[in-house]
Design an enzyme around this catalytic site. Structure first.
Site, PDB file in Angstrom:
ATOM      1  N   SER A   1      -3.329 -11.971  36.522  1.00 13.43           N
ATOM      2  CA  SER A   1      -3.375 -10.745  35.705  1.00 13.43           C
ATOM      3  C   SER A   1      -3.835  -9.568  36.553  1.00 13.43           C
ATOM      4  O   SER A   1      -3.823  -9.654  37.786  1.00 13.43           O
ATOM      5  CB  SER A   1      -4.291 -10.961  34.494  1.00 13.43           C
ATOM      6  OG  SER A   1      -4.100  -9.922  33.569  1.00 13.43           O
ATOM      7  N   ASN A   2      -4.222  -8.480  35.918  1.00 11.63           N
ATOM      8  CA  ASN A   2      -4.711  -7.317  36.667  1.00 11.63           C
ATOM      9  C   ASN A   2      -5.862  -6.648  35.918  1.00 11.63           C
ATOM     10  O   ASN A   2      -6.248  -7.097  34.846  1.00 11.63           O
ATOM     11  CB  ASN A   2      -3.562  -6.339  36.943  1.00 11.63           C
ATOM     12  CG  ASN A   2      -2.914  -5.884  35.655  1.00 11.63           C
ATOM     13  OD1 ASN A   2      -3.577  -5.361  34.761  1.00 11.63           O
ATOM     14  ND2 ASN A   2      -1.617  -6.098  35.539  1.00 11.63           N
ATOM     15  N   HIS A   3      -6.365  -5.549  36.470  1.00 17.51           N
ATOM     16  CA  HIS A   3      -7.587  -4.937  35.944  1.00 17.51           C
ATOM     17  C   HIS A   3      -7.385  -4.022  34.743  1.00 17.51           C
ATOM     18  O   HIS A   3      -8.333  -3.414  34.268  1.00 17.51           O
ATOM     19  CB  HIS A   3      -8.271  -4.118  37.041  1.00 17.51           C
ATOM     20  CG  HIS A   3      -8.963  -4.951  38.062  1.00 17.51           C
ATOM     21  ND1 HIS A   3      -9.979  -5.808  37.749  1.00 17.51           N
ATOM     22  CD2 HIS A   3      -8.757  -5.078  39.398  1.00 17.51           C
ATOM     23  CE1 HIS A   3     -10.389  -6.425  38.843  1.00 17.51           C
ATOM     24  NE2 HIS A   3      -9.655  -5.998  39.855  1.00 17.51           N
TER      25      HIS A   3
END
Ligand code: C5P
Length: 409
Positions: free
Chosen positions: A213-215
């Site tokens: 995933s990402n931030h």
């Protein structure tokens, strides 16, 4: 325009009548003022037995109206001035007595006179003992008022002032404020429009317990969705962000980019605008292990093979080319370098109407924080840089552009 809070500059006449729940009107009043409304409080005589004028004066910093014949500041006749200037008449709590007066066209105090004189939309939040609420007279009066388009919120069921349990409680102040907001939104510049917003990152499964995933926190997309709702749009928010679902919109929960794509295509079938604030993962693991991947013996590492995810905006653009899909598409470009050049390229390649570029290396803008500083690039070659603003303010700026497109088209 509406950059001063969700009620930015709206004039609300808050009618407070004489029930024990009158103290809760102070919370309603405070929330409205904090959200940018200009609140004129009108109290009946009985209301003043339960709560002081001073409370509302301190909250609104404005004169409080109680009397048909006393004019604070000596201006014009208050019921006419207030009736003409109001964007909304909110009566909370509304007693059986006041409901009865308004339903029967009586105007023997300032509040009932304003209710009769104002063309503004009206919202009543009743509060009374169960027997009074259920009485045929009250029910008939409520039906009459509803027939005229006056809206009601509550009453709720629960503990009443008498100690009895039953229907008749004033609904919670936050719900009253939300209902007021929904009514005012109908006058907004996106009223009647359907807006689809995506928010947050996506999760690409590696195995049943792990993902890539990402931030992205989803805050920017949520701010856009809430702002669109408050400007009158019917909103579908497509997200996996771990934030509470905002009221007054359809929330579609998804996980992967593929799921987001399916949800976006379904939701945009009939939509006016798509605003893709989500940070969609560009890659996903080629295969998803059916069972949790174990570390085995002396293996030092694990190689994950990734494949490209579908580009949601590209798919939407392809549909647009065939005459289906949203009228307006807005994309985001989160960049760490060459911000404008990369954003320009995406604007063209994804056939967007507008792209919102932000430099995610800044600590006060971009991912997870409550503020953002963006550059809006339009197909007309326009470049608009915003100062550091709250994400809500950035959302309003984006929607100003969307509303302008709609006016021009
Ligand atoms: O190409 P890039 O991912 O930087 O473009 C960002 C914009 O494209 C965002 O609006 C994002 O929501 C959207 N996007 C998409 N599908 C992807 C990746 C990004 O629609 N697979």
């Amino acid at each position: 325009m509406s950059h001063q809070g969700i009620f930015g500059g709206k004039r609300i006449v808050l009618g407070v009548t004489g029930g024990i729940a009158a103290y809760k009107a102070a919370t309603v009043c405070s929330r409205l003022v904090q959200a940018g409304a200009l609140v004129d409080v009108v109290m009946t005589e009985a209301a003043q037995k339960f709560i002081s004028q001073l409370t509302f004066q301190a909250l609104t910093h404005r004169p409080i109206y109680t009397d048909m014949f006393h004019i604070p500041g000596g201006e014009n006749i208050p019921h006419i001035v207030l009736a003409d200037s109001a964007d909304l008449l909110l009566i909370a709590p509304a007693t059986a007595n006041t409901i009865g007066k308004v339903a029967n066209g009586l105007a023997d105090n300032l509040l009932s006179a304003i209710a009769l004189a104002t063309p503004a939309p009206k919202l009543m939040a009743p509060a009374m003992e169960t027997d009074m609420w259920r009485h045929p007279a009250t029910q008939r009066n409520v039906a009459t008022l509803k027939g005229w388009g006056i809206e009601f919120i509550g009453p709720a069921a629960g503990r009443l002032a008498s100690g009895a349990m039953g229907e008749g409680r004033l609904v919670e102040p936050d719900e009253i404020v939300a209902a007021a907001q929904m009514i005012l939104a109908r006058q907004g510049d996106l009223a009647g429009r359907t807006v689809v917003v995506t928010a947050g990152g996506t999760r690409e499964a590696i195995d049943p317990v792990r993902f890539v995933s990402n931030h992205s926190s989803g805050k920017m997309g949520y701010a856009v969705a809430e702002a669109a709702r408050d400007r009158g749009a019917q909103v579908t928010l497509i997200t996996l962000a771990n934030l509470p679902a905002p009221f007054g919109m359809a929330v579609v929960r998804v996980d992967s980019a593929q799921e987001m794509l399916d949800a976006v295509l379904t939701a945009t079938d009939q939509a006016t605008a798509l605003i893709m604030a989500a940070a969609v993962a560009d890659f996903r693991p080629l295969t998803v292990a059916e069972q949790k991947i174990k570390k085995r013996g002396d293996t030092e590492g694990l190689v994950l093979e990734l494949v490209r995810n579908p580009d949601i905006l590209a798919e939407v653009a392809a549909r647009k080319a065939t005459g289906t899909g949203p009228e307006i598409t807005v994309g985001f470009a989160a960049e760490t370098h060459d911000l404008l050049a990369n954003a320009q390229e995406k604007l063209k390649r994804k056939r967007l109407d507008l792209i919102v570029a932000n430099d995610v290396t800044a600590t006060d803008a971009g991912f997870a924080v409550d503020t953002n500083r963006v550059t809006l690039l339009g197909t007309d070659g326009s470049i608009e840089e915003t100062p550091l603003m709250t994400k809500r303010e950035v959302a309003e700026t984006i929607l100003d552009r969307v509303a302008r497109f709609l006016m021009d088209s």
